[in-house]
Enzyme design. Structure first.
Site, PDB file in Angstrom:
ATOM      1  N   HIS A  43      47.910  41.023  35.856  1.00 54.00           N
ATOM      2  CA  HIS A  43      46.292  40.252  36.497  1.00 54.00           C
ATOM      3  C   HIS A  43      46.527  38.845  36.056  1.00 54.00           C
ATOM      4  O   HIS A  43      46.838  38.712  34.308  1.00 54.00           O
ATOM      5  CB  HIS A  43      45.833  41.037  35.458  1.00 54.00           C
ATOM      6  CG  HIS A  43      44.563  40.325  35.972  1.00 54.00           C
ATOM      7  ND1 HIS A  43      43.491  40.617  36.179  1.00 54.00           N
ATOM      8  CD2 HIS A  43      43.651  39.308  36.520  1.00 54.00           C
ATOM      9  CE1 HIS A  43      42.684  39.607  35.991  1.00 54.00           C
ATOM     10  NE2 HIS A  43      42.928  38.915  36.245  1.00 54.00           N
ATOM     11  N   GLU A  70      46.772  41.318  40.518  1.00 50.68           N
ATOM     12  CA  GLU A  70      45.393  40.788  40.741  1.00 50.68           C
ATOM     13  C   GLU A  70      45.237  39.691  39.905  1.00 50.68           C
ATOM     14  O   GLU A  70      46.011  39.673  38.960  1.00 50.68           O
ATOM     15  CB  GLU A  70      44.408  41.795  40.285  1.00 50.68           C
ATOM     16  CG  GLU A  70      45.132  42.456  38.678  1.00 50.68           C
ATOM     17  CD  GLU A  70      44.219  43.942  37.986  1.00 50.68           C
ATOM     18  OE1 GLU A  70      43.346  44.579  38.717  1.00 50.68           O
ATOM     19  OE2 GLU A  70      43.825  43.767  37.244  1.00 50.68           O
ATOM     20  N   HIS A 190      39.946  49.804  35.117  1.00 52.64           N
ATOM     21  CA  HIS A 190      38.769  49.280  33.750  1.00 52.64           C
ATOM     22  C   HIS A 190      38.352  50.296  33.270  1.00 52.64           C
ATOM     23  O   HIS A 190      36.955  51.220  33.398  1.00 52.64           O
ATOM     24  CB  HIS A 190      38.034  47.980  34.417  1.00 52.64           C
ATOM     25  CG  HIS A 190      37.520  46.981  33.897  1.00 52.64           C
ATOM     26  ND1 HIS A 190      38.401  46.137  32.848  1.00 52.64           N
ATOM     27  CD2 HIS A 190      36.743  46.748  32.316  1.00 52.64           C
ATOM     28  CE1 HIS A 190      37.872  45.090  31.933  1.00 52.64           C
ATOM     29  NE2 HIS A 190      37.223  45.892  31.401  1.00 52.64           N
TER      30      HIS A 190
END
EC number: 2.6.99.2
Length: 237
Positions: A43, A70, A190
């Protein structure tokens, strides 16, 4: 089997804290794959406070499993993804000043923007997933903008797990069923950990993939990367 993609941002955070190239994120990705991880997630953020854009380019050359990039699709991010051509891009609406991702997309409010961005990625054969809160209307919006998958934002599940795991999982079951009915693939991520992942996988057995970084790397500080990866794979099987 639900696929395990390991987010290696925290390895880059540790490297950046000292400078140099220790630990080496490329070597870490290669070892994670050898331990059984079925994907590598990164990310990159605009300030490059953990994964750098150069890391993405280096990893593109060595990742042999599924590569998932991401981030918030600003133009720099879009250009990077189109250059790297990963198996999957996950769109996350995080602002530049947030510590970590803290909300999913409003797929209704941002319908036109998401439709345009997803169209660019699909033209290049890149599977697109949208990070969403566990709300049915956001799942429906993800289908309308042309996403291939959703990634369910699982922070509320993780927070509620110890108090009432049945209550905590219910919105995710409902949203996952809706996504399946709409033909969307289902990812999740998450705050998933060895403590809560097995119950999540049992209740949503048709998950395609989970992306786990912070917890997995933290757990590996005590038990080692290989045993922790294998523990996740066992719980997901």
């Amino acid at each position: 089997m639900i696929r395990l993609s390991v987010n290696i941002n925290k390895i880059a955070t540790l490297r950046n804290a000292r400078g140099g190239n220790t630990p080496d994120v490329v070597e870490a990705a290669k070892r994670l794959e050898s331990f059984g991880a079925q994907g590598i997630t990164v990310h990159p953020r605009p300030d490059e406070r953990h994964i750098r854009y150069a890391d993405v380019r280096d990893l593109t050359q060595v990742v042999t499993t599924e590569f998932n990039i991401e981030g918030n699709p600003n133009q720099k991010f879009i250009d990077l993804v189109l250059e790297a051509k990963p198996a999957q891009v996950t769109l996350v609406p995080d602002a530049e000043d947030v510590l970590t991702s803290n909300a999913g997309w409003d797929t209704l409010k941002h319908k036109d923007f998401l439709t345009e961005v997803i169209s660019k990625f699909k033209t290049h054969g890149i599977r697109t997933s949208i990070f969403v809160d566990p709300q049915v209307k956001m799942i429906q919006g993800a289908a309308e903008v042309g996403a291939d998958r959703i990634e369910l934002y699982t922070e509320s599940y993780a927070q509620g797990y110890s108090e009432d795991k049945i209550k905590a999982i219910q919105p995710y079951i409902i949203c996952a069923e809706e996504a399946r009915q709409l033909g969307l693939g289902i990812n999740a991520g998450h705050d998933l950990s060895l403590d809560n992942i097995e119950f999540f996988a049992q209740k949503i057995p048709f998950l395609d993939e989970v992306s786990i970084g912070h917890a997995l790397i933290s757990e590996a500080l005590y038990d080692g990367l290989e045993p922790v990866v294998k523990s996740y794979l066992k719980k997901l099987s």
